[in-house]
Design an enzyme around this catalytic site. Structure first.
Site, PDB file in Angstrom:
ATOM      1  N   LYS A 116      51.945   0.917  -4.812  1.00  0.00           N
ATOM      2  CA  LYS A 116      52.940   1.825  -4.252  1.00  0.00           C
ATOM      3  C   LYS A 116      52.527   2.070  -2.803  1.00  0.00           C
ATOM      4  O   LYS A 116      51.600   2.836  -2.524  1.00  0.00           O
ATOM      5  CB  LYS A 116      52.990   3.133  -5.040  1.00  0.00           C
ATOM      6  CG  LYS A 116      54.110   4.054  -4.598  1.00  0.00           C
ATOM      7  CD  LYS A 116      54.305   5.159  -5.626  1.00  0.00           C
ATOM      8  CE  LYS A 116      55.508   6.023  -5.308  1.00  0.00           C
ATOM      9  NZ  LYS A 116      55.472   6.638  -3.982  1.00  0.00           N
ATOM     10  N   GLU A 195      59.262  -1.464   1.801  1.00  0.00           N
ATOM     11  CA  GLU A 195      58.585  -0.340   2.430  1.00  0.00           C
ATOM     12  C   GLU A 195      58.130  -0.721   3.839  1.00  0.00           C
ATOM     13  O   GLU A 195      57.432  -1.725   4.015  1.00  0.00           O
ATOM     14  CB  GLU A 195      57.377   0.021   1.548  1.00  0.00           C
ATOM     15  CG  GLU A 195      56.850   1.406   1.751  1.00  0.00           C
ATOM     16  CD  GLU A 195      57.608   2.471   0.951  1.00  0.00           C
ATOM     17  OE1 GLU A 195      58.656   2.166   0.350  1.00  0.00           O
ATOM     18  OE2 GLU A 195      57.133   3.619   0.950  1.00  0.00           O
ATOM     19  N   CYS A 429      38.330  43.132  13.546  1.00  0.00           N
ATOM     20  CA  CYS A 429      39.065  41.917  13.898  1.00  0.00           C
ATOM     21  C   CYS A 429      38.239  41.039  14.835  1.00  0.00           C
ATOM     22  O   CYS A 429      37.745  41.526  15.846  1.00  0.00           O
ATOM     23  CB  CYS A 429      40.389  42.295  14.567  1.00  0.00           C
ATOM     24  SG  CYS A 429      41.260  40.876  15.246  1.00  0.00           S
ATOM     25  N   CYS A 452      47.297  43.274  18.858  1.00  0.00           N
ATOM     26  CA  CYS A 452      46.188  42.309  18.842  1.00  0.00           C
ATOM     27  C   CYS A 452      46.637  41.005  19.505  1.00  0.00           C
ATOM     28  O   CYS A 452      47.645  40.416  19.116  1.00  0.00           O
ATOM     29  CB  CYS A 452      45.754  42.038  17.408  1.00  0.00           C
ATOM     30  SG  CYS A 452      44.544  40.705  17.259  1.00  0.00           S
TER      31      CYS A 452
HETATM   32  S1  IVH Z   1      60.530   0.679  -6.553  1.00  0.00           S
HETATM   33  C1  IVH Z   1      62.972   1.344  -8.932  1.00  0.00           C
HETATM   34  N1  IVH Z   1      58.292  -0.376  -5.687  1.00  0.00           N
HETATM   35  O1  IVH Z   1      58.114   4.767  -3.692  1.00  0.00           O
HETATM   36  C2  IVH Z   1      62.813   2.443  -8.031  1.00  0.00           C
HETATM   37  N2  IVH Z   1      58.997   1.688  -4.760  1.00  0.00           N
HETATM   38  O2  IVH Z   1      59.029   7.235  -5.291  1.00  0.00           O
HETATM   39  C3  IVH Z   1      62.796   2.053  -6.608  1.00  0.00           C
HETATM   40  N3  IVH Z   1      57.508   2.564  -3.014  1.00  0.00           N
HETATM   41  O3  IVH Z   1      61.265   5.451  -2.337  1.00  0.00           O
HETATM   42  C4  IVH Z   1      61.486   2.039  -5.991  1.00  0.00           C
HETATM   43  N4  IVH Z   1      56.068   0.900  -3.061  1.00  0.00           N
HETATM   44  O4  IVH Z   1      59.525   4.332  -0.871  1.00  0.00           O
HETATM   45  C5  IVH Z   1      59.146   0.660  -5.594  1.00  0.00           C
HETATM   46  N5  IVH Z   1      56.353  -1.438  -4.995  1.00  0.00           N
HETATM   47  C6  IVH Z   1      57.210  -0.428  -4.895  1.00  0.00           C
HETATM   48  C7  IVH Z   1      57.011   0.638  -3.991  1.00  0.00           C
HETATM   49  C8  IVH Z   1      57.919   1.696  -3.954  1.00  0.00           C
HETATM   50  C9  IVH Z   1      56.380   2.059  -2.490  1.00  0.00           C
HETATM   51  C10 IVH Z   1      58.112   3.867  -2.641  1.00  0.00           C
HETATM   52  C11 IVH Z   1      59.526   3.791  -2.162  1.00  0.00           C
HETATM   53  C12 IVH Z   1      60.315   4.711  -3.045  1.00  0.00           C
HETATM   54  C13 IVH Z   1      59.240   5.578  -3.605  1.00  0.00           C
HETATM   55  C14 IVH Z   1      59.646   6.065  -4.974  1.00  0.00           C
END
Ligand code: IVH
Length: 694
Positions: A116, A195, A429, A452
């Site tokens: 992520k 991303e 203070c 103050c």
């Molecule tokens: S899938 C299926 N895959 O996480 C839902 N999201 O909380 C769509 N993100 O807004 C997102 N890496 O900004 C997906 N490998 C990844 C991701 C990812 C980062 C972020 C993205 C999204 C947020 C969701």
């Protein structure tokens, strides 16, 4: 040169340049030197200068940004951009797995695990292979058109397929992507999602540069990426080191794909950058084992990863599982635990807040947590310190999670050095030396001196801040000087400062003085909501201020309002109402208002209608609130939810979409878990409500 010859040469150059951009940025395997690349680019530019008709939007020369715009245009996503359900430990992940298994029926499940990436989600539309539109996620339904900005991100193809990408798509660390024909068919229309992020080193370098020229430094790579992408001047975006990973599709026309893994392979073949740590599994136990590897793997990466995403591979099964609320059931974000580290508590210094509250702060031996150096942490109040028996000299456990100010969790008394003593709030203070009192039934100590100087400095800081009057060029140091030299005695005095008078201040200079006065001058017209926010009335933050601005239209009208009247306004609770009436009834505050009026500050509201339906990110969602939230009262949370279109009810039922839970959440939490109602943190709520602001 003839146009025809020029065109041939241009095509050759454009192809070669986009191939080398791909080698360098996506594959990380450059074949030619930077100097050679530059000379090709110079030739291309020279040609385009001569024959402007050659300079199309997908020309490699367009990576430098386009003319600045005056605003962002909203675009509706053809397919909503959902978010992800979160899990924080193995038990929750296994529960999700069971549920998916139940709902998927007989089907054999396969899994794709992806990091992520901590950046900003974007959607990029290609028409006949050409990049046609790039948008932010916004609130998931409506985003903003940032096409020129996205064109500057070297990782993002301007044209599909990318020259030279066939067969050399970045490989996953293990296994390989499914194979595609030599030349995969480019879909007539497709929307790629992924991303945009900033590598940690790039972020640090950018911050150093920014600091050197006195520009804003960013708190973390994510903010830097978001800030850089949402600039009206894409020419500046072009100079920011942004990167991209693709992870999904909004839609695709003309090409049939059947799974996440296949889709990733396809995107890689077209020339999109894919994260090399993405993996495919058939056994969920392997998914869990891989997830555990991530706890150490994440530390080794060049970019920030805040968790991993588990996805059901098969699109048909994904479809069967569907979406609940705003989160697909077929995907889950397994968030990493907030990072912690042990360091020494070197000192506790007390600073005086805007309302006279004394805030104790931890001065720490600097320590790196999750890629960020932490040297300060909040200690809230005296009770927080005594409950944890924190002493100066102790070794303490510090936790940093996301953007929030780091916290001292507890000390390690077994490592306590000799000669330490329990800590006590000073009796006077630290700024003005006047007595300090602790109000009955409150955890806070206050400085009793209304005059103050420290309080005034904090008030000015708040008054000039971005969400308030947004006055540039007045930092803390300068404010302290203004206060100490008697130039200002309240925030209204800012409006009476003269450029000549300021220019005489040591080291300020004529130009900065003039700029500051101009910036103060411009702030007169910010309007009622900003002004009301800037006054810093307790329980009157920007959300409440907006509501009041719409309801009353001017500060003068608001001043006449009674408590009952205020309470009857949707979104205004008894606490805010009380606080407002009290504030306006106090003589010094009325004097301040009078002075602001004399200074020509605008009291009327710019806003006459509440947020439109379609703009409300929480529209149609029902919330229940329970427990102690980290930074807001339950009342404030309710206002936040309602202001963004959501509804708040008192009891958890099957109709509840989210339980907003803080510390010490009791039976409501149990009930929510029984009914499978999603549980949300304050941070999660803010994310949902404010995503549109990105
Ligand atoms: S899938 C299926 N895959 O996480 C839902 N999201 O909380 C769509 N993100 O807004 C997102 N890496 O900004 C997906 N490998 C990844 C991701 C990812 C980062 C972020 C993205 C999204 C947020 C969701």
């Amino acid at each position: 040169m003839h146009l025809v010859t020029a065109l041939e040469r241009w095509q050759q150059l454009a192809r070669t340049l986009s191939y080398h951009t791909y080698r360098y940025h996506v594959l990380d395997e450059p074949e030619i030197s930077d100097a050679a690349y530059d000379s090709l680019m110079n030739e291309l530019r020279a040609l385009e200068e001569h024959f402007p008709q050659l300079c199309t939007a997908e020309s490699p020369s367009q990576r430098v940004g386009a003319a600045p715009r005056s605003e962002f245009i909203k675009v509706e996503h053809p397919v909503p951009m959902t978010s992800l359900a979160n899990a924080f430990d193995e038990a929750e992940v296994r529960k999700w797995h069971e549920r998916v298994g139940r709902l998927a029926g007989e089907a054999r499940l396969e899994w794709v695990v992806e990091p992520k990436i901590d950046g900003l989600a974007v959607a990029i539309t290609y028409e006949n292979g050409q990049m046609a539109l790039g948008a932010t996620r916004g609130n998931g339904i409506v985003g903003e058109d940032i096409t020129p900005n996205l064109r500057t991100v070297r990782d993002i193809p301007l044209r599909l397929p990318v020259e030279g990408s066939n067969g050399s798509a970045p490989r996953p660390r293990y296994g390989s992507w499914p194979s595609f024909p030599e030349h995969p068919e480019v879909a007539a229309r497709l929307e790629v999602r992924g991303e945009v992020y900033m590598k940690i080193q790039d972020f640090e370098r950018l911050n150093q540069q920014q600091a050197k020229v006195g520009e804003k430094v960013f708190a973390n790579p994510r903010n830097a990426a978001a800030g850089s992408l949402r600039l009206l001047d894409s020419g500046i975006t072009a100079q920011r080191p942004l990167s991209f990973f693709a992870y999904g599709l909004g839609y695709i026309e003309g090409v049939k794909l059947t799974s996440q893994w296949e889709m990733l392979g396809y995107l890689g073949r077209l020339g999109f950058p894919l994260n090399p740590h993405i993996r495919f599994f058939t056994d969920f136990e392997d998914v869990i084992a891989y997830a555990k590897e991530w706890m150490t793997l994440r530390e080794t990466l060049a970019y920030e990863v805040d968790g991993i995403v588990l996805k059901v591979n098969d699109f048909a099964i994904q479809k069967r599982l569907g979406v609940s609320g705003r989160e697909p059931r077929w995907a889950l974000a397994w968030k990493f635990p907030a990072s912690e580290a042990v360091t020494q508590l070197l000192d506790i210094w007390v600073n005086v807040g805007r309302t006279g509250v004394l805030n104790p702060n931890a001065v720490l031996e600097p320590v790196e947590i999750g890629g960020v150096i932490v040297s300060h942490a909040t200690l809230h109040n005296e009770d927080y310190i005594t409950e944890r028996e924190l002493r100066v000299g102790d070794h303490v456990v510090v936790k940093r999670s996301g953007d929030v100010i780091p916290k001292v969790l507890h000390s390690l008394p077994e490592m306590r050095p000799a000669g330490t003593v329990p800590w006590q709030m000073p009796a006077t203070c630290p700024t003005c030396g006047e007595p300090v009192v602790r109000a009955e039934g409150e955890a806070n100590h206050y400085c009793t001196n209304a005059a103050c100087p420290a309080q005034l400095v904090r008030q000015v800081e708040h008054f000039v801040s971005r969400g308030a009057m947004n006055i540039d060029g007045l930092g803390t140091r300068l404010t302290e000087r203004f206060v100490n030299e008697g130039l200002i005695h309240d925030v209204a005095d800012l409006y009476f400062l003269q450029a000549e008078q300021l220019a005489e201040l040591e080291k300020l200079g004529r130009k900065s003085a003039a700029n500051l006065v101009a910036s103060i001058d411009a702030s007169r017209a910010r309007g009622m909501a900003r002004l009301l926010t800037a006054l810093g009335i307790r329980y009157v933050g920007s959300v409440v201020a907006e509501i009041l601005a719409v309801a009353y239209g001017s500060l003068d009208e608001l001043m006449l309002a009674t408590r009952e009247e205020l309470e009857s306004i949707h979104g205004i609770g008894p606490i805010s109402a009380q606080s407002l009436v009290e504030w306006f009834s106090r003589e010094p505050n009325r004097e301040l208002i009078k002075k602001l009026r004399q200074a020509g500050v605008e009291f009327a509201s710019h806003r006459t209608a509440p947020l439109a339906e379609g703009d409300a990110p929480l529209a149609g969602l029902t919330f229940v609130i329970t427990g102690i939230l980290p930074t807001m009262s339950r009342d404030e949370a309710r206002v936040l939810i309602e202001q963004h279109g959501g509804k708040v009810t008192g009891t958890v039922s099957r109709q509840t979409d989210y339980l907003l839970a803080g510390e010490k959440a009791g039976s409501k939490l149990t009930k929510a878990q029984q009914l499978d109602v999603k549980v949300l943190s304050e941070e999660g709520l803010r994310e949902m409500a404010y995503r549109e602001d990105l």
